[in-house]
Scaffold this active site. Structure first.
Site, PDB file in Angstrom:
ATOM      1  CB  CYS A 129       0.801  -0.311  -1.007  1.00 62.15           C
ATOM      2  SG  CYS A 129      -0.331   0.813  -0.158  1.00 62.15           S
TER       3      CYS A 129
ATOM      4  CG  ASN B  33      -0.811   3.226  -9.095  1.00 64.16           C
ATOM      5  OD1 ASN B  33      -1.801   2.860  -8.483  1.00 64.16           O
ATOM      6  ND2 ASN B  33       0.246   2.441  -9.267  1.00 64.16           N
TER       7      ASN B  33
ATOM      8  CB  CYS C 125      -1.340   7.197  -3.639  1.00 63.01           C
ATOM      9  SG  CYS C 125      -0.422   5.933  -4.546  1.00 63.01           S
TER      10      CYS C 125
END
Length: 274
Positions: A73, A190, A217
């Site tokens: 992340c 994703n 993101c």
């Protein structure tokens, strides 16, 4: 248990120090804490653990709001770096951490922005966890009764990037979840919808695996730039405009790491009885 609430361009996190606190999170507990009405509310839970290797400073764990653990992340990495300095867990500006799948270097700058060495993008379908016979710059997929052209890449987690004419009209809410759980992504992925404005500027929306669409993101921004450069659409330095703000991404190409620079914001500190 003490925690901090932080965000990176609107992608929000509950951050917990597991160095000085003894904590354990079950998937059910994470789902309860992530609830924005009955819990703390967050896109991801970030846990700071002691290093598994004496050469490193910390181990970095990430859990989605649905309780699943993931390997990467980017926005969280920036918040992780600011958190460990704010909580006096380290005074270093270059912070070396391990993740579920590798290592990262997080650099806190003088203005408290964070530059993250995201490693080299990996286009090998086996590493992306994407079902394909060979490496291609563009893949053809069937989803939601339409043909989709996309690039795939791993930034430590699997990404699928689709070029669109306008992110404002992109089918993020409909096509995003279909592609996220497509049979060619056995571990889900994703999904990024990228609008190229020019060679140094893109707009991006991302449907995140296990979280849905978020304000920003970080790894998705890195993936979009990596795919855009590999396809010859983008230059080495790119500004990525997300719903929550901008990130600066730079990549010199194969054989080199990709770098992401952006803000990390502390919202508040809290205490919760588990």
């Amino acid at each position: 248990m003490q925690f901090s609430k932080m965000h990176g361009l609107g992608n929000d996190f509950m951050v917990v120090d597991a160095v000085t606190q003894n904590v354990y999170f079950s998937p059910e507990m994470i789902r309860r804490l992530s609830d924005r009405h009955c819990g703390v509310g967050f896109d991801q839970l970030l846990v700071v653990e002691p290093p598994y290797d004496p050469e490193l400073d910390f181990h970095y764990r990430i859990f989605n709001a649905d309780g699943s653990e993931v390997a990467q992340c980017g926005n969280g990495a920036r918040c992780f770096a600011r958190f460990v300095r704010m909580k006096n867990l380290t005074n270093k500006r270059d912070i070396h951490v391990s993740t579920q799948t590798g290592r990262m270097v997080l650099t806190v700058t003088e203005d408290d922005s964070v530059r993250v060495n995201m490693g080299e993008p990996n286009f090998d379908p086996q590493q992306v966890l994407f079902r394909a016979a060979r490496v291609e710059k563009t893949y053809i997929m069937r989803a939601a009764e339409q043909t989709v052209l996309c690039g795939v890449v791993s930034m430590g987690n699997p990404h699928c990037v689709i070029a669109v004419d306008s992110v404002d009209n992109a089918p993020v809410a409909t096509l995003g979840p279909v592609l996220e759980s497509h049979e060619r992504f056995p571990e889900r992925a994703n999904i990024g919808f990228m609008q190229v404005l020019n060679r140094g500027h893109i707009r991006l929306r991302v449907y995140e695996r296990g979280a849905g669409e978020t304000q920003a993101c970080g790894s998705g921004a890195c993936a979009a730039v990596a795919v855009g450069i590999s396809q010859g659409q983008l230059a080495e330095q790119v500004q990525v405009e997300l719903t929550g703000g901008r990130l600066a991404i730079s990549w010199r190409g194969p054989g080199h790491p990709l770098y992401m620079t952006g803000p990390a914001t502390h919202i508040y500190d809290g205490f919760i009885h588990l």
